[in-house]
Scaffold this motif. Structure first.
Motif, PDB file in Angstrom:
ATOM      1  N   SER A  94      70.238 -25.245 -21.809  1.00 41.71           N
ATOM      2  CA  SER A  94      68.883 -24.786 -21.499  1.00 41.71           C
ATOM      3  C   SER A  94      67.938 -25.146 -22.642  1.00 41.71           C
ATOM      4  CB  SER A  94      68.878 -23.275 -21.268  1.00 41.71           C
ATOM      5  OG  SER A  94      69.203 -22.574 -22.451  1.00 41.71           O
ATOM      6  N   GLU A 111      65.191 -29.861 -32.374  1.00 42.34           N
ATOM      7  CA  GLU A 111      66.255 -28.843 -32.380  1.00 42.34           C
ATOM      8  C   GLU A 111      66.997 -28.836 -33.720  1.00 42.34           C
ATOM      9  OE1 GLU A 111      68.190 -28.139 -28.738  1.00 42.34           O
ATOM     10  OE2 GLU A 111      69.829 -26.984 -29.626  1.00 42.34           O
ATOM     11  N   ARG A 119      71.029 -19.400 -19.966  1.00 36.84           N
ATOM     12  CA  ARG A 119      70.781 -19.580 -21.401  1.00 36.84           C
ATOM     13  C   ARG A 119      72.039 -19.242 -22.206  1.00 36.84           C
ATOM     14  NH1 ARG A 119      66.719 -17.424 -19.037  1.00 36.84           N
ATOM     15  NH2 ARG A 119      67.216 -15.270 -19.544  1.00 36.84           N
ATOM     16  N   PHE A 136      61.545 -14.162 -20.744  1.00 36.88           N
ATOM     17  CA  PHE A 136      61.482 -13.236 -21.866  1.00 36.88           C
ATOM     18  C   PHE A 136      60.388 -12.189 -21.685  1.00 36.88           C
ATOM     19  CE2 PHE A 136      64.019 -16.632 -23.523  1.00 36.88           C
ATOM     20  CZ  PHE A 136      64.902 -16.009 -24.384  1.00 36.88           C
ATOM     21  N   ARG A 138      81.483 -16.743 -27.030  1.00 39.62           N
ATOM     22  CA  ARG A 138      81.662 -18.040 -27.681  1.00 39.62           C
ATOM     23  C   ARG A 138      81.623 -17.886 -29.191  1.00 39.62           C
ATOM     24  NH1 ARG A 138      76.781 -21.261 -25.596  1.00 39.62           N
ATOM     25  NH2 ARG A 138      77.814 -23.244 -25.835  1.00 39.62           N
ATOM     26  N   LEU A 172      64.419 -27.071 -22.163  1.00 40.95           N
ATOM     27  CA  LEU A 172      63.130 -26.543 -22.627  1.00 40.95           C
ATOM     28  C   LEU A 172      62.403 -27.565 -23.505  1.00 40.95           C
ATOM     29  CD1 LEU A 172      61.046 -24.310 -23.029  1.00 40.95           C
ATOM     30  CD2 LEU A 172      62.545 -23.295 -24.764  1.00 40.95           C
ATOM     31  N   GLY A 178      76.116 -23.139 -22.416  1.00 39.04           N
ATOM     32  CA  GLY A 178      76.650 -24.491 -22.568  1.00 39.04           C
ATOM     33  C   GLY A 178      76.120 -25.494 -21.564  1.00 39.04           C
ATOM     34  N   SER A 206      59.239 -21.296 -17.234  1.00 38.12           N
ATOM     35  CA  SER A 206      60.308 -20.552 -16.571  1.00 38.12           C
ATOM     36  C   SER A 206      61.457 -21.493 -16.240  1.00 38.12           C
ATOM     37  CB  SER A 206      59.777 -19.916 -15.284  1.00 38.12           C
ATOM     38  OG  SER A 206      60.825 -19.266 -14.614  1.00 38.12           O
ATOM     39  N   GLY A 207      62.674 -20.988 -16.371  1.00 43.64           N
ATOM     40  CA  GLY A 207      63.822 -21.852 -16.102  1.00 43.64           C
ATOM     41  C   GLY A 207      64.955 -21.106 -15.419  1.00 43.64           C
TER      42      GLY A 207
HETATM   43  P1  ADP Z   1      72.215 -23.524 -24.319  1.00 42.67           P
HETATM   44  O1  ADP Z   1      71.430 -24.726 -24.727  1.00 42.67           O
HETATM   45  O2  ADP Z   1      73.684 -23.774 -24.285  1.00 42.67           O
HETATM   46  O3  ADP Z   1      71.740 -22.921 -23.034  1.00 42.67           O
HETATM   47  P2  ADP Z   1      71.112 -22.485 -26.753  1.00 42.67           P
HETATM   48  O4  ADP Z   1      71.422 -21.277 -27.550  1.00 42.67           O
HETATM   49  O5  ADP Z   1      71.189 -23.813 -27.384  1.00 42.67           O
HETATM   50  O6  ADP Z   1      72.012 -22.408 -25.439  1.00 42.67           O
HETATM   51  O7  ADP Z   1      69.620 -22.349 -26.200  1.00 42.67           O
HETATM   52  C1  ADP Z   1      69.202 -21.176 -25.552  1.00 42.67           C
HETATM   53  C2  ADP Z   1      67.806 -20.807 -26.033  1.00 42.67           C
HETATM   54  O8  ADP Z   1      66.835 -21.729 -25.497  1.00 42.67           O
HETATM   55  C3  ADP Z   1      67.364 -19.447 -25.521  1.00 42.67           C
HETATM   56  O9  ADP Z   1      67.827 -18.409 -26.343  1.00 42.67           O
HETATM   57  C4  ADP Z   1      65.845 -19.585 -25.595  1.00 42.67           C
HETATM   58  O10 ADP Z   1      65.378 -19.437 -26.907  1.00 42.67           O
HETATM   59  C5  ADP Z   1      65.643 -21.037 -25.185  1.00 42.67           C
HETATM   60  N1  ADP Z   1      65.430 -21.111 -23.724  1.00 42.67           N
HETATM   61  C6  ADP Z   1      66.252 -21.629 -22.791  1.00 42.67           C
HETATM   62  N2  ADP Z   1      65.749 -21.460 -21.540  1.00 42.67           N
HETATM   63  C7  ADP Z   1      64.559 -20.829 -21.692  1.00 42.67           C
HETATM   64  C8  ADP Z   1      63.556 -20.348 -20.783  1.00 42.67           C
HETATM   65  N3  ADP Z   1      63.695 -20.477 -19.462  1.00 42.67           N
HETATM   66  N4  ADP Z   1      62.474 -19.756 -21.311  1.00 42.67           N
HETATM   67  C9  ADP Z   1      62.318 -19.599 -22.651  1.00 42.67           C
HETATM   68  N5  ADP Z   1      63.248 -20.015 -23.537  1.00 42.67           N
HETATM   69  C10 ADP Z   1      64.359 -20.611 -23.081  1.00 42.67           C
END
Ligand code: ADP
Ligand code: MG
Length: 393
Positions: A132, A167, A126, A76, A221, A136, A129, A121-122
Motif C-alpha cells: 500500500s 520511501e 495496509r 485515517f 510480522r 500511495l 505486504g 483513499s485506498g
Molecule cells: P505495505 O506497503 O506492506 O502495505 P507499509 O508499512 O510499507 O505496508 O505501508 C503502510 C503505510 O502506508 C500506512 O501505515 C500508511 O502510512 C500508508 N498508507 C497506505 N495506504 C494508505 C491510505 N489508503 N491512506 C493513507 N495512507 C496509506
C-alpha cells in the motif's frame, strides 16, 4: 471514460465536495502488487515477477494557485497539510510523509509543482505486504504531476525510482525498487519481469485462465525486519566466500546452481542454504516466464510450490501461519500452486487458480486456516491489473 469511474471514485468525489466545497478536477491511481515468484532475489541483483492488483490507492484533487498541499485521508479520518517550500518529516501524520516525500523527490528531479487540495483513499490492505505504501507514493506522484500539467514528462521507470527514493530517504524505509516499478508499469493480464540489477523489464502475458487468490495471514510480522537484515548479511557473506573461487561474481545473481554445488565446501551450512534459495529462486523466475509463455500453468504452479519450500526450508522465512495458509490453498481444487509472498513471517500467500475456482480456494482457507492458527484471515481474489494512471474527471 475509464474503469476508474466506479462507486469508490464516486464516494471519493462526494467526500472531496464536502471537505473543499467544490468539485475535484483530477483523479490518480496507484495499485498494490503481489509478487508471483522471485522472493528475496531483489537485493541479490536478481529477478522478480510481480503483478499489479485491482486494489489501489486513489487521489482526487484540484490544483491550487499557491504551494500549499492540503490532504484528507479517508482511512485515517485525518487532514494534513504542508508547504512545498518547507517539506519536513511529520511524526504525527505518518501517512502524509509518503506524499511529502514524493513531492520532494519530484522537485529534486527539477519538476516544479503546484499546491493541491486532495482526498486520498485506498483499499490495498495496509501493512500486509501488498505494498500500500508504493501504491500511495505512485498515486501521489501522478496527482502532483497532473496538477502541475507535467503528466508524461517523466518515464515510468524514473517515476518508480523517484518513489523508491521518497520511501528510502524521506520515510526512512529500506525497500527495493520492485513495488514502485510494478505499481507504475503493471498491465492487465500481464506480470512484469524485472531485472533488479539493470532495471530492464518486460511484460509477460498471463493466460486468461490465470486467476489469483491472495490469503492474508493477519499474523504478526514482528520478526520480519530483523530477519530481513540478517538474510541480507548472510547473502553478502556467501558472495564474499564464493568470490575466493569465483572472483568475477558481484552478487548471488551471478552464480549458477552448478557453480554453487561445485564450491559448496567454501560455505558454512546455513550460508549454503541461503545461497541455494537465492540461486534456485532466480532460476525459477526465468523458468516461470517460459512456462507462462507456453501457457503451462501446471508448471507455473510447480515452480510456486518449489519457491515456497525453498523459502521455508533453506531461507527460513516462513511461519506456522504462512505454512497453514499455503497448505489450505494447495488442498483446494483448481489451485495450481501457492507460496508465501513478500518478506515472510506474516503477510500474505498467493495462489495461482483456475478461473471459477477462486471461491473454492477461499472457502478452503476459511475452513482450514483459522483451525490451525486461531486467526481469522482475509482473502482477496484478483487478476493482474493495470498500473498507475491519472486523468481529468
Ligand atoms: P505495505 O506497503 O506492506 O502495505 P507499509 O508499512 O510499507 O505496508 O505501508 C503502510 C503505510 O502506508 C500506512 O501505515 C500508511 O502510512 C500508508 N498508507 C497506505 N495506504 C494508505 C491510505 N489508503 N491512506 C493513507 N495512507 C496509506
Ligand atoms: Mg510498503
Amino acid at each position: 471514460m475509464s474503469t476508474l469511474f466506479d462507486d469508490r471514485t464516486e464516494e471519493l468525489i462526494q467526500e472531496y465536495r464536502q471537505r473543499f466545497e467544490e468539485s475535484p478536477l483530477f483523479i490518480s491511481r496507484g495499485p498494490g502488487r503481489v509478487n508471483l515468484i522471485g522472493e528475496h532475489t531483489d537485493y541479490n541483483d536478481g529477478f522478480v515477477l510481480p503483478v499489479a492488483l485491482k486494489r489501489d490507492v486513489r487521489i482526487v484533487l484540484r490544483p491550487r494557485s499557491d504551494r500549499q498541499v492540503r490532504v484528507y485521508s479517508v482511512e485515517f479520518g485525518e487532514s494534513g497539510s504542508f508547504d512545498l517550500d518547507a517539506v519536513r518529516f511529520n511524526p504525527d501524520r505518518l501517512w502524509l510523509n509518503y506524499i511529502q516525500g514524493m513531492a520532494q523527490s519530484l522537485e529534486e528531479e527539477g519538476i516544479r509543482l503546484v499546491g493541491i487540495d486532495a482526498v486520498v483513499s485506498g483499499n490495498v490492505p495496509r501493512g500486509s505486504g501488498l505494498s500500500s505504501s508504493a501504491a500511495l507514493e505512485i498515486a501521489s506522484a501522478h496527482a502532483f504531476l497532473i496538477a502541475a500539467g507535467q503528466n508524461g514528462v517523466l518515464s515510468g521507470p524514473r517515476i518508480a525510482q523517484l518513489a523508491q527514493r521518497a520511501e528510502n530517504q524521506f520515510v526512512g524505509v529500506n525497500c527495493g525498487i520492485m513495488d514502485q516499478f510494478i505499481s507504475e508499469l503493471g498491465r492487465a493480464n500481464h506480470a512484469l519481469l524485472i531485472d533488479c540489477r539493470s532495471l530492464e523489464y518486460r511484460l509477460v502475458s498471463m493466460p486468461e485462465e490465470a486467476a489469483l487468490v491472495i490469503g492474508n495471514t493477519r499474523a504478526s510480522r514482528s520478526l520480519a525486519s530483523s530477519a530481513y537484515n540478517e538474510r541480507r548479511a548472510e547473502c553478502e557473506q556467501g558472495v564474499k566466500l564464493l568470490q575466493t573461487a569465483l572472483p568475477d561474481i558481484r552478487a548471488l545473481r551471478d552464480v549458477t546452481s552448478e557453480q554453487l554445488e561445485a564450491h559448496r565446501a567454501l560455505l558454512p551450512q546455513n550460508i549454503y542454504q541461503r545461497c541455494r534459495h537465492v540461486v534456485s529462486e532466480n532460476e525459477r523466475v526465468l523458468q516461470c516466464v517460459d512456462a507462462f509463455e507456453c501457457n503451462d500453468l501446471d508448471e507455473v504452479g510447480r515452480l510456486m510450490d518449489a519457491s515456497h519450500k525453498s523459502l521455508r526450508d533453506d531461507y527460513l522465512v516462513s511461519s506456522v501461519a504462512l505454512d497453514a495458509m499455503v497448505a489450505a490453498m494447495r488442498g483446494a481444487e483448481g489451485c495450481y500452486g501457492a507460496r508465501l509472498t513478500g518478506a515472510g513471517f506474516g503477510g500474505c500467500a498467493v495462489a495461482l487458480v483456475k478461473p471459477g475456482h477462486e471461491q473454492a480456494v477461499a472457502d478452503a482457507i476459511f475452513e482450514h486456516y483459522p483451525k490451525a492458527t486461531n486467526i481469522w484471515p482475509e482473502v482477496y481474489m484478483t487478476k493482474a491489473a493495470d498500473g498507475a494512471s491519472a486523468e481529468a474527471i
